[in-house]
Design a protein around this motif. Structure first.
Motif, PDB file in Angstrom:
ATOM      1  N   SER B  74     -11.373   5.117  -7.693  1.00  0.00           N
ATOM      2  CA  SER B  74     -10.553   6.261  -8.085  1.00  0.00           C
ATOM      3  C   SER B  74     -11.430   7.486  -8.346  1.00  0.00           C
ATOM      4  O   SER B  74     -11.053   8.610  -8.038  1.00  0.00           O
ATOM      5  CB  SER B  74      -9.711   5.918  -9.307  1.00  0.00           C
ATOM      6  OG  SER B  74     -10.526   5.422 -10.343  1.00  0.00           O
ATOM      7  N   HIS B 252       1.423  -2.373 -15.609  1.00  0.00           N
ATOM      8  CA  HIS B 252       0.184  -1.683 -15.266  1.00  0.00           C
ATOM      9  C   HIS B 252      -0.903  -2.013 -16.274  1.00  0.00           C
ATOM     10  O   HIS B 252      -2.035  -2.297 -15.916  1.00  0.00           O
ATOM     11  CB  HIS B 252       0.423  -0.176 -15.205  1.00  0.00           C
ATOM     12  CG  HIS B 252      -0.792   0.596 -14.807  1.00  0.00           C
ATOM     13  ND1 HIS B 252      -1.608   1.202 -15.717  1.00  0.00           N
ATOM     14  CD2 HIS B 252      -1.351   0.806 -13.603  1.00  0.00           C
ATOM     15  CE1 HIS B 252      -2.610   1.766 -15.087  1.00  0.00           C
ATOM     16  NE2 HIS B 252      -2.484   1.544 -13.801  1.00  0.00           N
ATOM     17  N   VAL B 273       3.063  -5.870  -5.529  1.00  0.00           N
ATOM     18  CA  VAL B 273       2.642  -4.532  -5.938  1.00  0.00           C
ATOM     19  C   VAL B 273       1.321  -4.511  -6.691  1.00  0.00           C
ATOM     20  O   VAL B 273       0.936  -3.469  -7.204  1.00  0.00           O
ATOM     21  CB  VAL B 273       3.724  -3.838  -6.804  1.00  0.00           C
ATOM     22  CG1 VAL B 273       4.960  -3.596  -5.976  1.00  0.00           C
ATOM     23  CG2 VAL B 273       4.043  -4.663  -8.023  1.00  0.00           C
ATOM     24  N   ALA B 276      -0.910  -1.593  -5.612  1.00  0.00           N
ATOM     25  CA  ALA B 276      -0.509  -0.273  -6.088  1.00  0.00           C
ATOM     26  C   ALA B 276      -0.773  -0.135  -7.578  1.00  0.00           C
ATOM     27  O   ALA B 276      -1.104   0.935  -8.077  1.00  0.00           O
ATOM     28  CB  ALA B 276       0.971  -0.047  -5.798  1.00  0.00           C
ATOM     29  N   GLU B 279      -4.380   0.921  -9.228  1.00  0.00           N
ATOM     30  CA  GLU B 279      -4.735   2.330  -9.403  1.00  0.00           C
ATOM     31  C   GLU B 279      -5.039   2.565 -10.873  1.00  0.00           C
ATOM     32  O   GLU B 279      -4.254   2.215 -11.736  1.00  0.00           O
ATOM     33  CB  GLU B 279      -3.546   3.167  -8.966  1.00  0.00           C
ATOM     34  CG  GLU B 279      -3.743   4.637  -9.022  1.00  0.00           C
ATOM     35  CD  GLU B 279      -4.337   5.168  -7.741  1.00  0.00           C
ATOM     36  OE1 GLU B 279      -5.416   5.757  -7.813  1.00  0.00           O
ATOM     37  OE2 GLU B 279      -3.737   4.979  -6.668  1.00  0.00           O
ATOM     38  N   ARG B 284      -0.297   7.937 -11.514  1.00  0.00           N
ATOM     39  CA  ARG B 284      -0.206   7.838 -10.068  1.00  0.00           C
ATOM     40  C   ARG B 284       0.311   6.459  -9.660  1.00  0.00           C
ATOM     41  O   ARG B 284       1.089   6.335  -8.721  1.00  0.00           O
ATOM     42  CB  ARG B 284      -1.573   8.104  -9.446  1.00  0.00           C
ATOM     43  CG  ARG B 284      -1.461   8.727  -8.087  1.00  0.00           C
ATOM     44  CD  ARG B 284      -2.814   8.990  -7.476  1.00  0.00           C
ATOM     45  NE  ARG B 284      -3.666   9.819  -8.322  1.00  0.00           N
ATOM     46  CZ  ARG B 284      -4.979   9.871  -8.197  1.00  0.00           C
ATOM     47  NH1 ARG B 284      -5.590   9.121  -7.304  1.00  0.00           N
ATOM     48  NH2 ARG B 284      -5.698  10.641  -8.988  1.00  0.00           N
ATOM     49  N   ALA B 285      -0.141   5.439 -10.395  1.00  0.00           N
ATOM     50  CA  ALA B 285       0.333   4.092 -10.080  1.00  0.00           C
ATOM     51  C   ALA B 285       1.845   4.028 -10.237  1.00  0.00           C
ATOM     52  O   ALA B 285       2.544   3.475  -9.390  1.00  0.00           O
ATOM     53  CB  ALA B 285      -0.347   3.072 -10.989  1.00  0.00           C
ATOM     54  N   ASP B 287       3.934   6.473 -10.015  1.00  0.00           N
ATOM     55  CA  ASP B 287       4.574   7.224  -8.936  1.00  0.00           C
ATOM     56  C   ASP B 287       4.729   6.357  -7.695  1.00  0.00           C
ATOM     57  O   ASP B 287       5.789   6.295  -7.084  1.00  0.00           O
ATOM     58  CB  ASP B 287       3.729   8.455  -8.571  1.00  0.00           C
ATOM     59  CG  ASP B 287       3.940   9.567  -9.574  1.00  0.00           C
ATOM     60  OD1 ASP B 287       4.862   9.413 -10.395  1.00  0.00           O
ATOM     61  OD2 ASP B 287       3.192  10.548  -9.537  1.00  0.00           O
ATOM     62  N   ARG B 288       3.635   5.684  -7.365  1.00  0.00           N
ATOM     63  CA  ARG B 288       3.668   4.852  -6.168  1.00  0.00           C
ATOM     64  C   ARG B 288       4.707   3.754  -6.323  1.00  0.00           C
ATOM     65  O   ARG B 288       5.402   3.408  -5.376  1.00  0.00           O
ATOM     66  CB  ARG B 288       2.305   4.208  -5.925  1.00  0.00           C
ATOM     67  CG  ARG B 288       1.300   5.167  -5.345  1.00  0.00           C
ATOM     68  CD  ARG B 288      -0.043   4.506  -5.147  1.00  0.00           C
ATOM     69  NE  ARG B 288      -0.011   3.436  -4.151  1.00  0.00           N
ATOM     70  CZ  ARG B 288      -1.086   2.743  -3.801  1.00  0.00           C
ATOM     71  NH1 ARG B 288      -2.233   2.997  -4.346  1.00  0.00           N
ATOM     72  NH2 ARG B 288      -0.999   1.793  -2.909  1.00  0.00           N
ATOM     73  N   LEU B 289       4.777   3.216  -7.538  1.00  0.00           N
ATOM     74  CA  LEU B 289       5.683   2.103  -7.751  1.00  0.00           C
ATOM     75  C   LEU B 289       7.127   2.528  -7.761  1.00  0.00           C
ATOM     76  O   LEU B 289       7.987   1.818  -7.271  1.00  0.00           O
ATOM     77  CB  LEU B 289       5.360   1.427  -9.071  1.00  0.00           C
ATOM     78  CG  LEU B 289       4.187   0.526  -8.880  1.00  0.00           C
ATOM     79  CD1 LEU B 289       3.715   0.026 -10.202  1.00  0.00           C
ATOM     80  CD2 LEU B 289       4.591  -0.646  -8.017  1.00  0.00           C
ATOM     81  N   LEU B 291       8.438   4.633  -6.047  1.00  0.00           N
ATOM     82  CA  LEU B 291       8.867   4.686  -4.656  1.00  0.00           C
ATOM     83  C   LEU B 291       9.262   3.297  -4.167  1.00  0.00           C
ATOM     84  O   LEU B 291      10.297   3.110  -3.544  1.00  0.00           O
ATOM     85  CB  LEU B 291       7.739   5.231  -3.775  1.00  0.00           C
ATOM     86  CG  LEU B 291       7.470   6.723  -3.930  1.00  0.00           C
ATOM     87  CD1 LEU B 291       6.306   7.136  -3.070  1.00  0.00           C
ATOM     88  CD2 LEU B 291       8.711   7.511  -3.565  1.00  0.00           C
ATOM     89  N   LEU B 292       8.414   2.317  -4.508  1.00  0.00           N
ATOM     90  CA  LEU B 292       8.714   0.951  -4.089  1.00  0.00           C
ATOM     91  C   LEU B 292       9.968   0.432  -4.773  1.00  0.00           C
ATOM     92  O   LEU B 292      10.733  -0.342  -4.216  1.00  0.00           O
ATOM     93  CB  LEU B 292       7.544   0.030  -4.434  1.00  0.00           C
ATOM     94  CG  LEU B 292       6.298   0.162  -3.581  1.00  0.00           C
ATOM     95  CD1 LEU B 292       5.148  -0.589  -4.214  1.00  0.00           C
ATOM     96  CD2 LEU B 292       6.574  -0.380  -2.198  1.00  0.00           C
TER      97      LEU B 292
END
Lengths: 289, 401
Positions: B74, B252, B273, B276, B279, B284-285, B287-289, B291-292
């Protein structure tokens, strides 16, 4: 060997096509005398960096493969107990002289870490998959990497004859300690871009023409974009290229059948195989100019 | 350029003007603010690099500093942006430049830092830092204290009643904290156990028969100890939407802090996941999740998701010391019988199944839904998880395993 361009050329001569950043990292490694920590997915060529580095310096590569439960006796040194016991049996008598005798160099078994600091010419020390070793070993390694000396209770302190070039690799199965990370230069090894991968294929596979290499590299880049569980690495690409060259394929478009059938070199799980169907492989092939 | 390998002499150090070294110190502060672990030794090396001629070529300097200061992926990814922002005065993301760092942008060359470099340096450092998400280190002591005391009250509030963003942020922070505490307890138990290794006499004698019984190679006995592995399956369907975000944050934290953990999301299908989630930057993690997590809103197929899990992932991720934690309300829109079957198969594989149901604490709730009825016989612990307090009540249970 100061300039990064020289280093990149020397690496290329030994069959490793490096990007500019990696060449910088290697020049820094020499200047600052710091170990280099390479991280990245499996199969992007981390271990190859160390091998290429050894051939650039024309020196020995000493490799320590880490695993869970790796300890000092298999990483650093071990006494040769069998010989020691035999020696005791052979000279029964004065205890002091026997003790001096059996705790001498002659009965010491060098393991990779000790071997690496006792060479006249600095070797390349590759500590592979450090993330598999235990936390305790990592702490011990940190000490060794900062002092470059080892203390053996029976023999005393052994100082490094030469400072080895240390390369560590990690697959990220475990988080490394901040201390170790800080001690090292860091380089993240990513999958190579199309152009570099094509150059790697040309350098490694005899008989791969420039156009075929480029096609293969593009195809692999396309496959990497698919949602696969195990993304093919550079080693897989090379396997596949070797297979295609061996089957006498000159142009991927001429032999879509063979392309699909040899994809097993790249796609290695049942799930992924089900995903890369004939249609998918033809679609990707269609995008390859 | 001086010869490689030699340490810079004092004259060389003098060449790096006072200004440059001050600017360098400010840069290190910027990096620390952004979560880089930068120590004194790195600073010295950086100064010696600048003295050695790297300062004349920004591209080379950036690449060199990147290797020197980064310690993880990162860091590696955000370094270029930070470097450009600081040394070359380029803008990062959409953040606007404050007045005095704009001054730095006008004379971007490394050598032309006649003005008070430290002041503008540290100013621009904080102004341009691209991420506000990884606040924990960056936040002042005052804010943190405040958070802790409010978290006390928060611990009893049902997650779906958390309204304003500040409260939600605090709940997230507390969830992460909780994950951290659980990790520490568990590892301490592991260490205490590791001490008990003894000589294995039977194997030693057996192995040494060839030496006439003289014990030459000793065989030791050590309890093989695998750390607890936590596998979280989170229901991200519409009916759970009130709770998903807090649990994502908790997961997380768990993935970051447990040595071994895996995470899956499911709604109508299952998604792995862990990647993802690895991260480091929590924002940010998430955010990505998210989406999933925004799957098709067409109900929850727990049974099918579990089937996928058993079929593709279970063999890989489950070992003998694994706990599977399912977070779901148990509203199965698919086949309830399938769910029961798959739960049975899962129960054979792992040590414990914990089912967390946020709805359980609602007044008048009874496990009437077909899905949960089919699943319950295979569940070892069925607990509510609608508040932070109920989450932390799990820790002693996990520690016993």
């Amino acid at each position: 060997m100061k300039d990064r361009d020289d280093i990149a050329q020397a690496l290329a001569a030994s069959g490793y096509i490096a990007d500019a950043e990696l060449a910088t990292a290697i020049s820094l490694m020499q200047r600052l005398r710091r170990p280099l920590l390479l991280e990245g997915e499996a199969g992007v060529g981390k271990t190859e960096v160390a091998k290429a580095l050894a051939s650039v310096h024309a020196t020995e590569l000493i490799r320590l493969q880490c695993y869970e439960g790796l300890d000092q006796s298999s990483a650093l040194y071990e006494w040769n107990y069998q010989r020691q016991l035999l020696a005791i049996q052979a000279h029964r008598g004065d205890a002091d002289s026997i003790e001096d005798q059996i705790f001498s160099e002659k009965y010491l078994l060098e393991r990779p870490l000790l071997a690496a600091i006792r060479r006249d010419k600095p070797p390349v020390l590759l500590i592979d998959e450090i993330d598999r070793a235990d936390d305790e070993f990592e702490a011990f390694l940190l000490e060794l990497l900062s002092d470059f000396q080892v203390s053996i209770p029976e023999l005393g302190t052994i100082k490094a004859v030469s400072i080895p070039h240390v390369v560590l690799t990690s697959n990220g199965t475990r988080e490394l300690s901040d201390a170790l990370r800080r001690r090292c230069l860091y380089h993240y090894v990513d999958y190579p871009d199309v152009e570099r991968e094509a150059r790697i294929i040309m350098a490694r596979i005899d008989g791969a023409s420039a156009s075929l290499s480029l096609q293969i590299a593009r195809m692999v880049a396309g496959i990497r974009k698919e949602e696969l569980r195990k993304v093919p690495g550079v080693a897989e690409t090379l396997d596949w290229a070797a297979a295609l060259v061996g089957l006498d394929v000159r142009d991927l478009h001429d032999a879509p059948e063979i392309v699909h059938e040899t994809l097993m070199c790249l796609v290695k799980t049942q799930e992924d195989k089900a995903r890369v169907t004939r249609e998918v492989s033809e679609r990707i092939l269609g995008k390859v100019a | 350029m001086s010869c490689c390998g030699t340490n810079p002499s004092f004259e060389e150090m003098d060449e790096v003007s006072r200004l440059v070294s001050r600017k360098l110190a400010a840069f290190q502060r910027t990096l620390r603010d952004n979560g880089f672990a930068v120590g004194l030794a790195e600073g010295q090396d950086a100064a010696s690099l600048m003295a050695a001629g790297y300062a004349a070529k920004p591209g080379l300097l950036r690449s060199a500093f990147k290797h020197l200061f980064s310690a993880r992926k990162s860091d590696w990814e955000k370094f270029d942006g930070l470097f450009d922002a600081f040394w070359l005065g380029r803008r990062v993301r959409s953040r606007s430049l404050a007045a005095d760092s704009a001054k730095a942008a006008n004379n971007p060359s490394l050598k032309s830092m006649q003005d008070d470099a430290q002041q503008s340096g540290s100013q621009s450092a904080t102004d341009q830092a691209p991420s506000a998400d990884d606040a924990p280190q960056g936040r002042g002591g005052e804010g943190r204290m405040e958070g802790a005391s409010r978290a006390e009250n928060l611990s009893e509030v049902d997650f779906r009643k958390l309204a304003d963003p500040e409260q939600v942020a605090q709940a997230h922070e507390a969830a992460a904290q909780l994950a951290r505490i659980m990790r520490t307890r568990l590892t301490r138990r592991d260490l205490a156990r590791r001490r008990g290794y003894r000589l294995d006499l039977r194997r030693t004698i057996h192995r040494n028969i060839s030496h006439g019984g003289v014990p030459i190679s000793l065989v030791k006995r050590q309890r093989k100890d695998k750390p607890l592995r936590l596998i979280v399956l989170l229901d991200a369907s519409g009916s759970m939407s009130m709770y998903t975000s807090v649990f994502l944050r908790f997961i997380h934290g768990v993935l970051d802090e447990f040595r071994e953990a895996e995470a899956f999301l499911f709604h109508t299908r299952l998604a792995h996941v862990s990647g993802a989630m690895k991260e480091k930057d929590a924002g940010r993690a998430l955010d990505r999740l998210s989406l999933l997590a925004q799957g098709a809103g067409g109900g929850t197929k727990i049974g099918e998701s579990l089937q996928t899990f058993n079929r593709w992932h279970a063999a890989r991720v489950i070992h003998s010391r694994s706990v599977v934690m399912i977070v779901s309300d148990g509203y199965e829109t698919g086949d309830a019988a399938l769910l029961g079957r798959e739960m049975g198969r899962l129960a054979k594989r792992c040590r414990r199944i914990v089912w967390l149901n946020p709805m359980m604490a609602w007044e008048g709730y009874a496990p009437e839904a077909r899905g949960i009825k089919a699943a319950l016989p295979h569940v070892d612990l069925y607990a509510p998880a609608n508040t932070l307090k109920s989450l932390s009540a799990l820790e002693p249970y996990l520690a016993r395993l």
